[in-house]
Design an enzyme around this catalytic site. Structure first.
Site, PDB file in Angstrom:
ATOM      1  N   CYS A 528      46.299  34.141  36.004  1.00  0.00           N
ATOM      2  CA  CYS A 528      46.744  33.542  34.746  1.00  0.00           C
ATOM      3  C   CYS A 528      48.105  32.886  34.912  1.00  0.00           C
ATOM      4  O   CYS A 528      48.592  32.217  34.000  1.00  0.00           O
ATOM      5  CB  CYS A 528      46.788  34.590  33.633  1.00  0.00           C
ATOM      6  N   GLU A 571      44.433  28.874  33.835  1.00  0.00           N
ATOM      7  CA  GLU A 571      43.890  29.981  34.632  1.00  0.00           C
ATOM      8  C   GLU A 571      43.231  29.392  35.874  1.00  0.00           C
ATOM      9  O   GLU A 571      42.418  28.474  35.776  1.00  0.00           O
ATOM     10  CB  GLU A 571      42.868  30.754  33.808  1.00  0.00           C
TER      11      GLU A 571
END
Length: 613
Positions: A528, A571
């Site tokens: 992330c 991401e």
């Protein structure tokens, strides 16, 4: 994962506790407080008044260590705690070069550190240690400068949209292009660095491909979890919303969230209703300027699948008696029980969270259930997941469907595959892989998350899974050993690891454990925060060494998913493969060893791990 991690692990907004804790760059976290009242707010005075409150003793008992050369925080911490047995609370070193500040809780600990470190030889250098002055309160320092006219014309404060959704005014296709360009640049720098570190990586890097940034199916109102701060806006009005800056920069202003495009209407209603409660209550909003007040934050979790709404009220309780805490809990319960019938939404789960200084070894602030159900439920990949207040769950539910499918496609599991999910949270990735694999194993440090994972597996009728509670570093070898013992004799081992760590990435011990487990030949890394994770990417692929035993993992393919529209975050999913010939220790255990045998105990696993990895 917005992994446990953490969670908002490239989430658009940092968790409120993270934002407030930015004071740690200058101060220690809050501890006990005295009597609270409106008079105290006026007393919060000069730049060092916080020391008189006895809440930041680590700033009082601080030392500076010089002549250190280049060093890692981890190795220095190991020296202090393990080798020298010094009871320190925190290390601060902006450059990790030449000097560091070390904080202690007592004068006795500070003095022992000074005597031990001054003149100590470390890494070929003689260290110099001396007592250090406490840092000035950054907010009071900024105000003093403004009073003296030293800051010049004050800067325009950002709006809530500018602070949290900087790309909101950009067409979505342009957002995707910008993020694709950014990921391409980051991966190019990574591969260039890796070519220098490991020349053997060149043929693999020549074939490495980055596909693109895939769009989120939901662009507006996609965040299923938000943490709001209770504070005041520029007009002095009590507001429940997002901080526009951080304390270490001298900012405590909070703005409302009604105009933010990435928040669902449920979350906006929750912030607005809690704001009304705080404004009516006799208890005060928390103010970091003096550590006064009580209402500190509100965590909101909502489900697009069921419409459920969970609220976790964060209360600063150091200045409250037990009776006052109970009175506040009763007020919260009564307020949400009696929300008018015409309200567009309803709180289905209410928790009280004691948000104050954590004790040594305490991982999270405790929560107390006071109303409604204990969990909410959401759906990913056609599976239902029960979510507890503190468990990690992907912020963008619709985006998670895309993200997990990409991870599955890159890993390409078969019915002979065993998958290890490291940092598994509530088991979302683990269970999404389950129908594609022979068996899936997951490990997570948060006990409640593992309870949710086990419940989720049973609720979805998934039998080929097993979960472990603990630090991933300690369980990677155990899970590998269990997978090997259950492998059918004569069949090659097909073991895949999937990691979805918090924003800072995996600890180097976890990387070392994965590298040393020779049975793992494929790794899917879900990040992330790719900028922070680049360190892990390098550690996976660097040449074998004393610190990183085992053949390196080389990047093969990558794809990104826009889990956070309107923000700069993305991401990234990378498939790593290891160039390795089969070794005898990778073969399945003999049939007679397997017959009627369960996985060995932890002690046996650790004793025999060298034969399995």
């Amino acid at each position: 994962m917005d992994c446990l991690s953490t969670e908002i692990t490239a989430e658009t907004i940092k968790d409120t506790t993270e934002i407030i804790a930015s004071i740690e760059n200058v101060l220690e976290k809050e501890n006990t407080a005295g009597e609270i009242g409106k008079e105290e707010t006026e007393k919060a005075g000069d730049e060092f008044a916080y020391l008189e409150r006895n809440e930041f003793t680590s700033e009082i008992y601080k030392i500076e260590v010089k002549n250190m050369g280049y060093f890692g925080i981890g190795e220095f911490k190991k020296l202090l705690k393990n080798t020298l047995k010094l009871d320190m609370t925190k290390i601060k070193s902006p450059t990790r070069k030449e000097f560091a500040f070390v904080c202690f809780r007592t004068q006795e600990d500070q003095q022992r550190a000074l005597e031990t470190l001054n003149g100590y030889k470390w890494k070929g250098r003689v260290l110099k240690a001396l007592a250090a002055k406490a840092s000035a309160d950054p907010l009071q320092k900024k105000r003093a400068a403004e009073d003296q006219g030293g800051e010049g014309k004050p800067k325009r404060q950002r709006t809530a949209v500018e602070a949290t959704c900087p790309l909101a005014n950009m067409p979505y296709d342009q957002q995707l292009k910008q993020k694709s360009d950014e990921m391409s640049t980051l991966l190019k720098k990574y591969t260039q660095e890796l070519r220098k570190i490991n020349p053997r990586a060149k043929p693999h890097l020549d074939k490495f491909k980055f596909q693109e940034v895939l769009a989120s199916p939901t662009v507006a109102g996609y965040r299923n979890k938000n943490e709001f701060t209770v504070g005041k806006n520029s007009l002095g009005e009590v507001v429940v919303g997002f901080r526009l800056g951080c304390y270490s920069d001298g900012s405590v202003e909070v703005a409302e969230v009604q105009d933010l495009p990435h928040l669902p209407e449920q979350a906006k209603w929750a912030a607005r209703s809690f704001q009304e409660l705080v404004r009516k209550s006799k208890f005060l909003p928390f103010n970091p300027d003096g550590n006064v007040g009580h209402f500190r934050q509100l965590m909101v979790r909502c489900s697009s699948a069921t419409g459920e709404l969970m609220l976790v009220a964060g209360i600063y309780s150091s200045n409250l008696t037990a009776a006052e805490q109970q009175e506040l809990k009763d007020e919260l319960k009564s307020y949400y029980e009696s929300v008018e019938e015409g309200a567009p939404y309803k709180c289905t789960s209410l928790y009280y969270q004691d948000v104050k200084h954590r004790e040594a070894g305490q991982m999270v602030n405790p929560v107390d259930h006071i109303l409604g159900s204990t969990h909410i439920t959401d759906t990913i990949q056609g599976l239902q997941f029960r979510i507890s207040p503190l468990a990690f769950f992907q912020i963008n539910t619709a985006g998670a469907n895309v993200l997990y499918q990409q991870a599955i496609d890159l890993a390409a599991p078969t019915k002979d595959t065993t998958m290890l999910d490291i940092c598994c949270g509530t088991g979302t990735i683990t269970l999404a892989f389950a129908k594609h694999c022979k068996k899936v194993l997951g490990v997570e440090i948060v006990p409640d998350a593992i309870k949710d994972a086990e419940f989720n597996a049973e609720a979805n009728g998934i039998k080929n899974c097993k979960f472990f509670t603990g630090n991933a570093d300690d369980f990677i070898k155990s899970m590998v050993r269990e997978a090997l013992y259950e492998q059918e004799p004569g069949k090659p081992v097909d073991l895949i690891a999937v990691v979805d760590p918090p924003r800072a990435g995996l600890h180097n011990r976890s990387i070392a454990a994965i590298r040393s487990a020779s049975a793992i030949n494929r790794l899917v890394y879900v990040s992330c925060n790719p900028h922070s994770a680049k360190r892990n990417f390098i550690e996976l692929a660097r040449p074998e060494s004393k610190a990183y035993k085992g053949e390196p993992f080389y990047p093969k393919s990558a794809v990104a998913v826009d889990m956070f529209p309107h923000t700069t975050h993305t991401e990234l999913v990378i498939l790593f493969e290891r160039e390795q010939t089969a070794k005898p220790d990778e073969k399945a255990a003999p049939a007679e060893e397997q017959a009627g045998t369960e996985a060995p105990t932890e002690a046996i696993i650790e004793e025999n791990i060298s034969t399995a990895t």
